[in-house]
Design an enzyme around this catalytic site. Structure first.
Site: not given
Lengths: 444, 329
Positions: A270-272
């Site tokens: 989700w963060h990247g």
């Protein structure tokens, strides 16, 4: 997304409901995938550009990709997905007005970096009658002041110290690498918590109560506790919309372990789109499972201060090591930082092997050091202001504990309360970082 | 009503806190902030207290070659040539008329400085200087150069309350101008990009080719009143009229000999016509203008790898004398 939710509500059969749910999820995650993960799965952007040269018909796609990721896409996508899932599970009623739905998804204080709000909490508040209340104004401004303090004074003063070390860990000593990692832990907390405080404060002035996102997470004594205090709106989102549907803890032991790992890996992704985030998530997930095994195994049953201190130190250590991966641009660089921190001599062979495996970008400074033996030692320059403002932060965090700045200051007498405001105002105006760095979580 | 009363009291308290904070700030970290971010302001503050004439300049004022026996800056030489008047430099590297303008605007009425001498650097009108990578830092400095309370300036600086353009975007702007701004010559010298592609000195490995490239990129442009730097100088003229300050512009020497030898006579002529345009424009506005454009020989330029306005003691002396003459007249 709004249309899908309406169709889910209207659909008479379970099959149709599911079909519309699927359509909603694909449209939402499709946009997210396109902007955020396309390059990761296709390869690097440069690889794709080379591909575009050979296949001119897809050149338009590279041009669109060049515009980069829309700010806060992960946040508003998850908010919209949560809404659809709420409608599907009938915990909320679909909003028929497109404009009202659009306001829910794009409510400006929390649009770009959360907190990721639930439809049931935000929607009703947005459309009820609001009165301008002194209490809301006062609490809202308190939160904004504290948010500005930790963002502008703490995070923005630490950023110029942290960035050069992570850019080229080889140029700095073991001590500087350790300090940079510790500072980054504080920086990311101050940056993200600061944004959340400002967002919550701005909304509160308008009479809207957004959910709390942080509760002094670094005082946690276990990874499980850390996640109940850090980025709460995201961790509860994963709990409610992924962990529970996967069966939660009401499944067989190995399946439960798998569920936990899935949650943390998805949280990392989700963060990247980067292997560093995956390792960050995996590390948290693994330690979480080990901790739970120890708890289930019945070890360390007795509660005492020594165990609490050990739990705190162990958790803080793990969190920091995980942040090292989170902050590093590539796994190869994370390897360099880790080596320096633990006093080992980084090997160029391993570095380049990792870099090759992850198709990581080349780094001019590191290459200069490894390939040409050209390394200019650098030193992190500290000043008294850093320690002064960090002291204020630590004392405030210990004082606030699981409460919130507006609530704890409210209990103080007028004179003391305003003395604290005066100190924070002075710090924000006179001691903020020389530059305002973009909020770290805007990139997510 | 009660709410308004409460809010009113708190706004007054806030005002008191900010005022007190300003005093504390000025007594503590203000000086170090200036040193780090706005070093020219401390020179300015000294200058407005004790000088009759302020000399606003960038690096040419104080670029001294190690071989120079005379280590004085241009401003010090000017000061020595004008014994009855005290001249002080307000200078630092890379600044330009945009900065001078902001500083001149805050010269207090009671300052003994009633004359301002402003350096006019031909190169600063080119887009490679206007959009140089130093510009963000200069814009950041500019926040300090006004009459707001120091702590408010510091706060605005912390909020990045200034124009920031990324290096990538600045480069794109420069490239756009080089490619699209027409020059009064036939192809392939009708724009900077095309002109730079002319292989007069062989390939890029030849240092002469590199230096030629710098000359074209820095000096080949046609001046008009839409140039941002012209607008700054125009504003300086207006500010000085308003504040009743005597104004002198000094056109700094460029290395025309080297330019002609490396590029050609046409570029030198273009530069001269731009310079004449400047002279006519500002003399028509009533400004005393000292023209040193071609007053310094090639041998006086100290920088040999990049076109600059750094001179040895002879070059500095020529400019200083010319300015002193204008002051003494």
């Amino acid at each position: 997304m709004g249309c899908c939710a309406l169709e889910i509500e209207k659909s008479p059969t379970r099959f149709q409901k599911r079909a519309w749910l699927l359509a909603g999820l694909i449209s939402n995650f499709g946009v997210l995938f396109y902007f955020k993960y396309f390059n990761f799965f296709v390869g690097s952007r440069n690889y794709f550009k080379a591909f575009a040269v050979e296949h001119p018909k897809v050149e338009w796609l590279t041009q669109v990709l060049e515009y980069g990721i829309p700010v806060g896409i992960s946040f508003f996508t998850f908010q919209a997905v949560g809404y659809t899932l709420d409608i599907y599970s009938r915990t909320a009623k679909a909003e028929k007005s497109f404009l009202r739905f659009a306001l829910f998804v794009s409510y400006f204080p929390q649009l770009v970096a959360g907190p990721i709000e639930r439809f049931s909490n935000l929607h009703q508040q947005l459309f009820e009658k609001h009165k301008l209340l002194y209490e809301n104004l006062s609490n809202g401004f308190r939160l904004i002041l504290y948010g500005l303090f930790i963002k502008m004074v703490i995070a923005d003063n630490l950023s110029p110290l942290v960035d050069p070390v992570f850019n080229n860990p080889l140029a700095y000593s073991q001590g500087d690498n350790i300090l940079a990692l510790l500072f980054f832990s504080v920086q990311i907390y101050a940056d993200f918590h600061g944004y959340s405080m400002i967002a919550i404060g701005v909304a509160l002035i308008m009479g809207i109560q957004l959910m709390d996102n942080f509760k002094t997470p670094y005082l946690a004594t276990s990874i499980k506790e850390f996640w109940s205090r850090w980025h709460i709106s995201l961790s509860t989102w994963f709990r409610d919309y992924l962990y529970v549907p996967l069966g939660g803890n009401k499944v067989r032991y190995y399946r439960w372990m798998m569920n936990i790992l899935i949650i943390f890996l998805v949280s990392g992704i989700w963060h990247g789109a980067n292997y560093t985030f995956i390792v960050w998530g995996a590390l948290h997930g693994t330690v979480y499972l080990i901790e739970q095994m120890v708890v289930r195994g019945g070890f360390f049953k007795a509660k005492n201060h020594l165990l609490t201190v050990f739990g705190f130190l162990k958790t803080f250590f793990i969190i920091n090591i995980a942040w090292l991966f989170f902050r590093s641009d590539t796994l190869a660089k994370a390897y360099l930082s880790l080596s320096k921190i633990f006093g080992a001599e980084p090997s160029s062979n391993i570095y380049y092997r990792i870099q090759h495996a992850e198709r990581g970008k080349a780094n001019i400074d590191v290459d200069a050091a490894f390939l040409h033996g050209n390394i200019t030692p650098a030193v992190m320059t500290l000043n008294g202001v850093i320690f002064f403002v960090l002291g204020i932060l630590i004392l405030t965090e210990i004082w606030i504990q699981k409460s919130r700045f507006d609530a704890v200051t409210n209990k103080l007498k007028f004179g003391l309360r305003w003395s604290i405001y005066a100190l924070l105002i002075y710090c924000v105006m006179a001691l903020s970082g020389p530059d305002f760095y973009q909020f770290i979580y805007f990139q997510f | 009503m009660e709410m308004i009363k409460k809010i009113g009291i708190r706004i007054i308290l806030l005002g008191v806190i900010v005022t007190l904070s300003n005093f504390i700030y000025k007594a503590t970290t203000y000086k170090s902030d200036l040193l780090a971010e706005g070093n020219v302001l401390s020179k300015f503050e000294n200058g407005i207290e004790r000088a009759d004439i302020l000399y606003f300049a960038a690096s040419p004022n104080a670029s001294i070659h190690p071989d120079d026996t005379d280590q004085r800056t241009m401003a010090q030489m000017m000061d020595d040539f004008t014994p009855t008047k005290k001249i002080e430099a307000v200078d630092t590297g890379g600044i330009h008329a945009g900065v001078f303008k902001s500083l001149i605007e805050i010269i207090p009425e009671n300052s003994p400085a009633k004359t301002v001498v402003v350096e006019m650097n031909y190169r600063s009108f080119g887009y490679s200087w206007i959009h140089s990578t130093l510009e963000n830092a200069i814009q950041k400095q500019l926040i300090f150069y006004n009459n707001r309370p120091a702590i408010v300036n510091r706060f605005l600086q912390g909020l990045n309350y200034y124009e920031t353009i990324s290096d990538k975007d600045r480069d794109a702007i420069i490239q756009h101008h080089w490619k699209n701004d027409s020059l009064p010559f036939a192809e392939p010298r009708n724009n900077v990009t095309a002109w730079c592609a002319v292989e007069k000195w062989g390939d890029w490995t030849n240092p002469k080719r590199q230096l030629t490239d710098h000359y074209i990129k820095n000096f080949a442009f046609v001046l008009n009143d839409q140039n941002p730097r012209i607008k700054d100088f125009d504003e300086i003229v207006e500010i000085c009229k308003e504040k009743k300050l005597e104004l002198i512009f000094v056109i700094l020497p460029e290395n025309l000999q080297e330019c002609e030898q490396l590029v050609d006579k046409d570029l030198v002529n273009l530069m001269k016509s731009n310079k004449d345009w400047l002279v006519n424009r500002y003399r028509a506005k009533g400004v005393d203008l000292v023209d040193c454009f071609d007053a310094v020989a090639d041998s006086c330029f100290t920088e040999r790898h990049f076109p600059s306005e750094h001179y040895n003691q002879v070059g500095r002396m020529i400019v200083a004398k010319a300015v002193a003459n204008a002051i003494n007249q």
